[in-house]
Design a protein around this motif. Structure first.
Motif, PDB file in Angstrom:
ATOM      1  N   ARG A  25       0.830  -1.205   0.000  1.00 34.33           N
ATOM      2  CA  ARG A  25       0.000   0.000   0.000  1.00 34.33           C
ATOM      3  C   ARG A  25       0.867   1.258   0.000  1.00 34.33           C
ATOM      4  O   ARG A  25       0.601   2.215  -0.734  1.00 34.33           O
ATOM      5  CB  ARG A  25      -0.912  -0.015   1.218  1.00 34.33           C
ATOM      6  N   ASP A  26       1.939   1.250   0.799  1.00 35.76           N
ATOM      7  CA  ASP A  26       2.851   2.395   0.827  1.00 35.76           C
ATOM      8  C   ASP A  26       3.559   2.572  -0.520  1.00 35.76           C
ATOM      9  O   ASP A  26       3.734   3.696  -0.993  1.00 35.76           O
ATOM     10  CB  ASP A  26       3.886   2.224   1.938  1.00 35.76           C
ATOM     11  N   LYS A  27       3.948   1.453  -1.109  1.00 31.45           N
ATOM     12  CA  LYS A  27       4.610   1.530  -2.418  1.00 31.45           C
ATOM     13  C   LYS A  27       3.656   2.078  -3.481  1.00 31.45           C
ATOM     14  O   LYS A  27       4.044   2.913  -4.310  1.00 31.45           O
ATOM     15  CB  LYS A  27       5.118   0.150  -2.835  1.00 31.45           C
ATOM     16  N   ASP A  28       2.422   1.606  -3.468  1.00 23.52           N
ATOM     17  CA  ASP A  28       1.440   2.099  -4.435  1.00 23.52           C
ATOM     18  C   ASP A  28       1.188   3.593  -4.256  1.00 23.52           C
ATOM     19  O   ASP A  28       1.064   4.338  -5.233  1.00 23.52           O
ATOM     20  CB  ASP A  28       0.127   1.326  -4.298  1.00 23.52           C
ATOM     21  N   THR A  29       1.129   4.036  -3.002  1.00 21.57           N
ATOM     22  CA  THR A  29       0.936   5.463  -2.727  1.00 21.57           C
ATOM     23  C   THR A  29       2.102   6.281  -3.269  1.00 21.57           C
ATOM     24  O   THR A  29       1.909   7.336  -3.893  1.00 21.57           O
ATOM     25  CB  THR A  29       0.782   5.693  -1.210  1.00 21.57           C
ATOM     26  N   GLU A  30       3.318   5.787  -3.054  1.00 20.31           N
ATOM     27  CA  GLU A  30       4.500   6.501  -3.558  1.00 20.31           C
ATOM     28  C   GLU A  30       4.506   6.535  -5.080  1.00 20.31           C
ATOM     29  O   GLU A  30       4.832   7.562  -5.689  1.00 20.31           O
ATOM     30  CB  GLU A  30       5.773   5.845  -3.031  1.00 20.31           C
ATOM     31  N   ILE A  31       4.122   5.438  -5.707  1.00 19.08           N
ATOM     32  CA  ILE A  31       4.081   5.395  -7.165  1.00 19.08           C
ATOM     33  C   ILE A  31       3.070   6.404  -7.702  1.00 19.08           C
ATOM     34  O   ILE A  31       3.347   7.126  -8.667  1.00 19.08           O
ATOM     35  CB  ILE A  31       3.757   3.967  -7.657  1.00 19.08           C
ATOM     36  N   LEU A  32       1.900   6.467  -7.074  1.00 19.43           N
ATOM     37  CA  LEU A  32       0.892   7.437  -7.510  1.00 19.43           C
ATOM     38  C   LEU A  32       1.379   8.871  -7.336  1.00 19.43           C
ATOM     39  O   LEU A  32       1.148   9.732  -8.196  1.00 19.43           O
ATOM     40  CB  LEU A  32      -0.414   7.223  -6.745  1.00 19.43           C
ATOM     41  N   ALA A  33       2.062   9.129  -6.226  1.00 20.20           N
ATOM     42  CA  ALA A  33       2.595  10.476  -6.002  1.00 20.20           C
ATOM     43  C   ALA A  33       3.651  10.819  -7.049  1.00 20.20           C
ATOM     44  O   ALA A  33       3.673  11.941  -7.580  1.00 20.20           O
ATOM     45  CB  ALA A  33       3.184  10.571  -4.596  1.00 20.20           C
ATOM     46  N   LEU A  34       4.527   9.878  -7.365  1.00 18.61           N
ATOM     47  CA  LEU A  34       5.563  10.121  -8.377  1.00 18.61           C
ATOM     48  C   LEU A  34       4.938  10.333  -9.757  1.00 18.61           C
ATOM     49  O   LEU A  34       5.379  11.205 -10.520  1.00 18.61           O
ATOM     50  CB  LEU A  34       6.559   8.971  -8.403  1.00 18.61           C
ATOM     51  N   ARG A  35       3.919   9.549 -10.086  1.00 17.02           N
ATOM     52  CA  ARG A  35       3.241   9.735 -11.367  1.00 17.02           C
ATOM     53  C   ARG A  35       2.587  11.117 -11.452  1.00 17.02           C
ATOM     54  O   ARG A  35       2.620  11.762 -12.497  1.00 17.02           O
ATOM     55  CB  ARG A  35       2.186   8.652 -11.573  1.00 17.02           C
ATOM     56  N   HIS A  36       2.005  11.543 -10.356  1.00 17.88           N
ATOM     57  CA  HIS A  36       1.385  12.868 -10.347  1.00 17.88           C
ATOM     58  C   HIS A  36       2.443  13.962 -10.533  1.00 17.88           C
ATOM     59  O   HIS A  36       2.220  14.934 -11.263  1.00 17.88           O
ATOM     60  CB  HIS A  36       0.614  13.094  -9.041  1.00 17.88           C
ATOM     61  N   GLN A  37       3.586  13.803  -9.897  1.00 20.12           N
ATOM     62  CA  GLN A  37       4.661  14.782 -10.064  1.00 20.12           C
ATOM     63  C   GLN A  37       5.136  14.822 -11.509  1.00 20.12           C
ATOM     64  O   GLN A  37       5.433  15.901 -12.052  1.00 20.12           O
ATOM     65  CB  GLN A  37       5.820  14.446  -9.126  1.00 20.12           C
TER      66      GLN A  37
END
Length: 134
Positions: A25-37
């Protein structure tokens, strides 16, 4: 460039070690944040293209070249998948060119016995030109 590439490799190794204890879940959250950036950066850049250093290109090419083109298209990348594959081809071409470069540049030396024979023919036949000796 080699030092920068080594630095990127070590940095990303530590980043990978940081990911080991994280939950999915933490990894998915980080991936989504990086994609948004990335989307924000693409919006801000507009038509201008991002500039990658040679070490960044080498790292991305080494990291992503094994993925099929369809998988690369699904990723949010700042460059096209064809660009990643071209960078990888260039990386391999440079590596091959460096390995196949001769140790001593220029024409190889003439064998000593042939050199002595040519000099003897020149001394014994002063009227001969280089074409006849050849």
């Amino acid at each position: 460039m080699l030092l920068r590439l080594a630095y990127l490799g070590v940095t990303n190794t530590f980043a990978l070690l940081r990911l080991l204890p994280m939950s999915d879940r933490d990894k998915d959250t980080e991936i989504l944040a990086l994609r948004h950036q990335i989307m924000v950066l693409q919006r801000q850049l507009g038509d201008t293209r991002p500039r990658f250093s040679p070490a960044d290109r080498a790292f991305l090419a080494a990291l992503l070249h094994r993925l099929p083109t369809q998988a690369l298209r699904r990723l949010r990348l700042l460059v096209r998948p064809e660009t990643i594959l071209r960078w990888h081809r260039d990386l391999l071409a440079r590596r091959h060119a460096a390995r196949s470069r001769p140790k001593r540049p220029g024409r190889p030396r003439t064998i000593r016995s042939i050199r002595l024979l040519v000099l003897r023919l020149t001394r014994e036949n002063p009227s001969w030109g280089y074409r006849r000796i050849h």
